[in-house]
Design a protein around this motif. Structure first.
Motif, PDB file in Angstrom:
ATOM      1  N   LEU A 220      14.165  19.984   2.516  1.00  0.00           N
ATOM      2  CA  LEU A 220      13.544  19.012   2.427  1.00  0.00           C
ATOM      3  C   LEU A 220      13.711  17.496   1.769  1.00  0.00           C
ATOM      4  O   LEU A 220      14.052  16.145   1.934  1.00  0.00           O
ATOM      5  CB  LEU A 220      11.707  18.884   2.368  1.00  0.00           C
ATOM      6  N   ALA A 221      14.339  18.282   0.732  1.00  0.00           N
ATOM      7  CA  ALA A 221      15.035  17.556  -0.437  1.00  0.00           C
ATOM      8  C   ALA A 221      15.689  16.316   0.115  1.00  0.00           C
ATOM      9  O   ALA A 221      16.102  15.144  -0.235  1.00  0.00           O
ATOM     10  CB  ALA A 221      15.141  18.666  -1.674  1.00  0.00           C
ATOM     11  N   THR A 222      16.842  17.139   0.809  1.00  0.00           N
ATOM     12  CA  THR A 222      17.899  16.138   1.929  1.00  0.00           C
ATOM     13  C   THR A 222      17.245  15.508   2.448  1.00  0.00           C
ATOM     14  O   THR A 222      17.667  14.701   2.804  1.00  0.00           O
ATOM     15  CB  THR A 222      18.952  17.816   2.305  1.00  0.00           C
ATOM     16  N   ALA A 223      15.923  15.995   3.479  1.00  0.00           N
ATOM     17  CA  ALA A 223      16.098  15.324   4.755  1.00  0.00           C
ATOM     18  C   ALA A 223      14.845  13.755   3.793  1.00  0.00           C
ATOM     19  O   ALA A 223      15.545  12.908   4.132  1.00  0.00           O
ATOM     20  CB  ALA A 223      14.854  15.614   5.092  1.00  0.00           C
ATOM     21  N   CYS A 224      14.841  14.353   2.846  1.00  0.00           N
ATOM     22  CA  CYS A 224      14.242  12.556   2.143  1.00  0.00           C
ATOM     23  C   CYS A 224      14.875  12.032   0.987  1.00  0.00           C
ATOM     24  O   CYS A 224      14.836  11.259   1.434  1.00  0.00           O
ATOM     25  CB  CYS A 224      12.992  13.187   0.735  1.00  0.00           C
ATOM     26  N   ALA A 225      15.687  12.685   0.548  1.00  0.00           N
ATOM     27  CA  ALA A 225      16.760  11.956   0.231  1.00  0.00           C
ATOM     28  C   ALA A 225      17.681  10.969   1.287  1.00  0.00           C
ATOM     29  O   ALA A 225      18.144   9.734   1.315  1.00  0.00           O
ATOM     30  CB  ALA A 225      18.478  13.082  -0.862  1.00  0.00           C
ATOM     31  N   GLY A 226      17.574  11.127   2.330  1.00  0.00           N
ATOM     32  CA  GLY A 226      18.491  10.868   3.546  1.00  0.00           C
ATOM     33  C   GLY A 226      17.936   9.359   3.861  1.00  0.00           C
ATOM     34  O   GLY A 226      18.708   8.743   4.726  1.00  0.00           O
TER      35      GLY A 226
ATOM     36  N   ARG B 106      15.562   7.386   1.745  1.00  0.00           N
ATOM     37  CA  ARG B 106      14.579   7.565   0.580  1.00  0.00           C
ATOM     38  C   ARG B 106      13.696   7.701   0.116  1.00  0.00           C
ATOM     39  O   ARG B 106      13.157   6.496   0.353  1.00  0.00           O
ATOM     40  CB  ARG B 106      15.601   5.871   1.125  1.00  0.00           C
ATOM     41  N   THR B 107      13.567   8.617   0.698  1.00  0.00           N
ATOM     42  CA  THR B 107      11.731   9.229  -0.057  1.00  0.00           C
ATOM     43  C   THR B 107      12.057   9.373  -1.014  1.00  0.00           C
ATOM     44  O   THR B 107      12.903  10.667  -1.179  1.00  0.00           O
ATOM     45  CB  THR B 107      11.269   9.729   1.848  1.00  0.00           C
ATOM     46  N   SER B 108      10.944   9.726  -1.340  1.00  0.00           N
ATOM     47  CA  SER B 108      11.148  10.383  -3.078  1.00  0.00           C
ATOM     48  C   SER B 108      10.452  11.918  -2.758  1.00  0.00           C
ATOM     49  O   SER B 108       9.154  12.009  -1.791  1.00  0.00           O
ATOM     50  CB  SER B 108      10.526   9.978  -4.214  1.00  0.00           C
ATOM     51  N   LEU B 109      10.619  12.973  -3.097  1.00  0.00           N
ATOM     52  CA  LEU B 109       9.457  14.036  -3.225  1.00  0.00           C
ATOM     53  C   LEU B 109       9.508  14.824  -4.782  1.00  0.00           C
ATOM     54  O   LEU B 109      10.561  14.788  -5.826  1.00  0.00           O
ATOM     55  CB  LEU B 109      10.340  15.100  -2.593  1.00  0.00           C
ATOM     56  N   THR B 110       8.436  15.554  -4.891  1.00  0.00           N
ATOM     57  CA  THR B 110       7.794  15.394  -6.251  1.00  0.00           C
ATOM     58  C   THR B 110       7.559  17.154  -5.645  1.00  0.00           C
ATOM     59  O   THR B 110       6.866  17.492  -4.553  1.00  0.00           O
ATOM     60  CB  THR B 110       6.419  15.416  -6.864  1.00  0.00           C
ATOM     61  N   VAL B 111       7.763  18.366  -5.973  1.00  0.00           N
ATOM     62  CA  VAL B 111       7.560  19.822  -6.167  1.00  0.00           C
ATOM     63  C   VAL B 111       6.570  20.175  -7.264  1.00  0.00           C
ATOM     64  O   VAL B 111       7.139  19.785  -8.446  1.00  0.00           O
ATOM     65  CB  VAL B 111       8.753  20.354  -5.686  1.00  0.00           C
ATOM     66  N   THR B 112       5.441  20.695  -7.155  1.00  0.00           N
ATOM     67  CA  THR B 112       4.281  20.943  -8.244  1.00  0.00           C
ATOM     68  C   THR B 112       4.219  22.623  -8.044  1.00  0.00           C
ATOM     69  O   THR B 112       4.883  23.417  -7.232  1.00  0.00           O
ATOM     70  CB  THR B 112       3.611  20.226  -7.818  1.00  0.00           C
TER      71      THR B 112
ATOM     72  N   ARG C 118       8.158  13.843  10.276  1.00  0.00           N
ATOM     73  CA  ARG C 118       8.360  12.879  11.174  1.00  0.00           C
ATOM     74  C   ARG C 118       6.971  11.779  11.105  1.00  0.00           C
ATOM     75  O   ARG C 118       6.646  11.072  10.702  1.00  0.00           O
ATOM     76  CB  ARG C 118       7.615  13.543  11.903  1.00  0.00           C
ATOM     77  N   VAL C 119       5.850  12.814   9.634  1.00  0.00           N
ATOM     78  CA  VAL C 119       4.778  12.021   9.875  1.00  0.00           C
ATOM     79  C   VAL C 119       4.836  11.228   9.041  1.00  0.00           C
ATOM     80  O   VAL C 119       4.028  10.019   8.445  1.00  0.00           O
ATOM     81  CB  VAL C 119       3.916  12.990   8.914  1.00  0.00           C
ATOM     82  N   ALA C 120       6.046  10.702   7.938  1.00  0.00           N
ATOM     83  CA  ALA C 120       6.459  10.553   7.008  1.00  0.00           C
ATOM     84  C   ALA C 120       6.601   8.929   7.291  1.00  0.00           C
ATOM     85  O   ALA C 120       6.469   7.803   7.013  1.00  0.00           O
ATOM     86  CB  ALA C 120       7.586  10.332   6.137  1.00  0.00           C
ATOM     87  N   GLY C 121       7.233   9.532   8.991  1.00  0.00           N
ATOM     88  CA  GLY C 121       7.541   8.278   9.230  1.00  0.00           C
ATOM     89  C   GLY C 121       6.694   7.326  10.109  1.00  0.00           C
ATOM     90  O   GLY C 121       7.134   6.347  10.170  1.00  0.00           O
ATOM     91  N   GLU C 122       5.410   8.211  11.122  1.00  0.00           N
ATOM     92  CA  GLU C 122       4.953   7.055  11.105  1.00  0.00           C
ATOM     93  C   GLU C 122       3.742   6.307  10.035  1.00  0.00           C
ATOM     94  O   GLU C 122       3.215   5.790  11.480  1.00  0.00           O
ATOM     95  CB  GLU C 122       3.911   8.694  11.968  1.00  0.00           C
TER      96      GLU C 122
ATOM     97  N   MET D 220       0.910  -0.928  -0.268  1.00  0.00           N
ATOM     98  CA  MET D 220       0.154  -0.436  -0.349  1.00  0.00           C
ATOM     99  C   MET D 220       0.548   1.595  -0.410  1.00  0.00           C
ATOM    100  O   MET D 220       1.822   1.423   0.715  1.00  0.00           O
ATOM    101  CB  MET D 220      -0.582   0.090   1.118  1.00  0.00           C
ATOM    102  N   ALA D 221       0.784   2.160  -1.169  1.00  0.00           N
ATOM    103  CA  ALA D 221       1.745   3.163  -0.921  1.00  0.00           C
ATOM    104  C   ALA D 221       0.946   4.041  -0.456  1.00  0.00           C
ATOM    105  O   ALA D 221      -0.080   4.452  -0.933  1.00  0.00           O
ATOM    106  CB  ALA D 221       1.790   3.533  -2.442  1.00  0.00           C
ATOM    107  N   VAL D 222       1.924   5.278   0.382  1.00  0.00           N
ATOM    108  CA  VAL D 222       1.528   5.951   0.812  1.00  0.00           C
ATOM    109  C   VAL D 222       2.275   7.354   1.276  1.00  0.00           C
ATOM    110  O   VAL D 222       3.562   7.318   0.781  1.00  0.00           O
ATOM    111  CB  VAL D 222       1.914   5.678   3.234  1.00  0.00           C
ATOM    112  N   ALA D 223       1.363   8.217   0.937  1.00  0.00           N
ATOM    113  CA  ALA D 223       2.123   9.700   0.487  1.00  0.00           C
ATOM    114  C   ALA D 223       1.758  10.643   1.373  1.00  0.00           C
ATOM    115  O   ALA D 223       0.873  10.459   1.933  1.00  0.00           O
ATOM    116  CB  ALA D 223       1.841  10.317  -0.585  1.00  0.00           C
ATOM    117  N   VAL D 224       2.364  11.818   1.815  1.00  0.00           N
ATOM    118  CA  VAL D 224       2.527  13.073   2.292  1.00  0.00           C
ATOM    119  C   VAL D 224       2.064  13.884   1.198  1.00  0.00           C
ATOM    120  O   VAL D 224       3.408  14.547   0.646  1.00  0.00           O
ATOM    121  CB  VAL D 224       3.402  13.112   3.779  1.00  0.00           C
ATOM    122  N   VAL D 225       1.469  14.598   1.583  1.00  0.00           N
ATOM    123  CA  VAL D 225       1.426  15.904   0.691  1.00  0.00           C
ATOM    124  C   VAL D 225       0.968  17.114   1.770  1.00  0.00           C
ATOM    125  O   VAL D 225       0.469  17.507   2.722  1.00  0.00           O
ATOM    126  CB  VAL D 225      -0.443  15.929  -0.129  1.00  0.00           C
ATOM    127  N   LEU D 226       2.788  17.790   1.991  1.00  0.00           N
ATOM    128  CA  LEU D 226       2.367  19.326   2.578  1.00  0.00           C
ATOM    129  C   LEU D 226       2.165  20.559   2.137  1.00  0.00           C
ATOM    130  O   LEU D 226       2.699  20.782   0.714  1.00  0.00           O
ATOM    131  CB  LEU D 226       3.963  19.506   2.513  1.00  0.00           C
TER     132      LEU D 226
END
Length: 433
Positions: A108-114, A116-122, A81-85, A1-7
């Motif tokens: 945020l990009a640096t934290a996501c890379a650390g 291994r979470t993908s980041l999409t900026v729209t 933190r939310v992504a980890g939860e 089940m893929a989960v995404a956080v939308v900030l």
């Protein structure tokens, strides 16, 4: 089940929200998140508008099966933190243009890379992305290039937003500060779309009426655009054609122009754009305080400043007059004026506020940097009957007609009963006629 956080940041809406749409396409479960960032300047008026906007966004998400998680603190730390939860491996957020927002995006990009979470900026805070064109410092050629670009397609509001099964902690919505005058701007996408719908029924008159101070026929959509309760692209698309609509869309282009200017010149809030601009501003605390309080003795200026204090908004023509008076007639630093506007305006956009102040002060993008707005002539032209002044300066209610713009010329027996100051020392209204 893929989960995404939308900030969510400055895109507090579900219609034409590319970040939310992307998250719902990418993942089967989505966590809509807003982080109240203590580093972002606030005011009682903006706090109220934000609280109402978040409540409206939460209701819109709940109607679609989702919810809004609200946290307080550093947005990067809380997002991770939310992504980890919830075990999210994807984060989506909208791009923004200020130096602070771009640092946040890089962190945020640096934290996501650390992790291994993908980041999409729209996209989403402008009609045209700020880097879609080469940097422009003059509006007219930018406007031509802007009109020639194809716009991205509008995103539909998601039909459903499915939350993950894991329980999520969320703080309470911010509590609006009570007291003061009722605001003419209820916050939120619902209120913004209602205002937009009503405004579009009159947009054909915009070119002729938008400078009428007493008529107050501008859209008043700027707070909703600033907080992202409305999509600027959606507003531009709905405006349609015709001279009134074209004039209105041109104002949206001005907004984009300053966004791309800030994107390419991050020091815009503090450094003169024109290197040759004079920097010999006067130091007059008494004059600055009188201007802030709407007690300069020049009625059209004082009316604008009091409207700002009461409503958290000011008519655009009044913004030009009050800013020109501070910089051109009092000779005070544009940065002091921009800071005061930033404290009180609901639409206190870093790009538009500072870009417009620099334009008026002759330090920015104006191709005629020595122009000034004569307050008496402006008042006679755009408030000919004096109704705007009488609405906001009650001391002058009994002064008839155009006399309200020059109370210092009234007989002493009349003037002494007005409880209204004479013009500030150092300005000579008699020479403005």
């Amino acid at each position: 089940m893929a989960v995404a956080v939308v900030l969510f940041t400055r895109d507090l809406r579900v219609h034409d929200n590319p970040a939310l749409a992307s998250g719902c396409r990418t993942a089967s479960r989505v966590v809509p998140l807003f982080v109240r960032d203590p580093a972002v300047p606030s005011s009682p008026g903006r706090d109220r508008f934000l609280a109402e906007s978040l409540a409206d966004l939460r209701d819109s998400l709940r109607r679609r099966g989702g919810d809004l998680v609200i946290r307080h603190g550093d947005p990067v730390a809380e997002t991770m933190r939310v992504a980890g939860e919830v075990g999210a491996r994807h984060v989506v957020s909208a791009a923004d243009v200020s130096a602070y927002a771009r640092r946040r995006e890089r962190r945020l990009a640096t934290a996501c890379a650390g992790e291994r979470t993908s980041l999409t900026v729209t996209p989403g805070v402008t009609v045209v992305a700020p880097d879609a064109l080469k940097p422009y410092r003059v509006f007219t050629p930018y406007h031509r290039a802007w009109l020639a670009l194809p716009w991205r397609r509008l995103e539909s509001a998601p039909r459903t937003v499915s939350l993950p099964d894991a329980p999520l902690r969320s703080v309470d919505l911010p509590v609006p500060v009570s007291g003061g005058s009722p605001s003419p701007f209820p916050g939120g996408e619902t209120a913004g779309r209602r205002r937009l719908s009503g405004w579009l029924s009159t947009v054909d008159r915009y070119a002729d009426d938008h400078d009428d101070l007493a008529g107050d026929r501008t859209s008043r959509l700027s707070p909703y655009l600033h907080f992202g309760c409305l999509s600027p692209l959606d507003v531009a698309a709905k405006a349609g054609g015709g001279p009134g609509a074209e004039a209105f869309v041109r104002q949206l282009c001005w907004r984009d122009f300053y966004q791309q200017l800030l994107y390419s010149f991050p020091a815009l809030p503090s450094v003169a754009l024109r290197a040759s601009a004079p920097d010999d501003w006067r130091d007059r605390d008494d004059a600055l305080e009188a201007w802030r309080a709407g007690r300069t003795g020049v009625p059209i200026v004082d009316a604008g400043m009091r409207q700002l204090a009461r409503e958290g908004w000011m008519h655009n023509r009044a913004r030009l007059i009050t800013a020109s008076f501070l910089t051109r007639y009092l000779g005070l630093d544009w940065r002091a004026g921009a800071a005061h506007f930033a404290r009180l305006l609901l639409d206190a956009d870093v790009a538009s506020n500072n870009g417009n102040w620099q334009w008026v002060a002759g330090t920015g993008t104006d191709t005629k940097p020595y122009r000034r707005f004569n307050p008496i002539r402006q008042a006679g032209r755009f408030d000919p009957a004096g109704d705007y002044v009488r609405r906001h300066v009650p001391e002058l209610t009994a002064v008839a007609g155009r006399d309200v713009h020059q109370p210092w010329l009234l007989p002493e027996r009349v003037r002494s009963g007005l409880d209204y100051p004479v013009p500030l020392a150092g300005v000579a209204p008699a020479s403005w006629m």
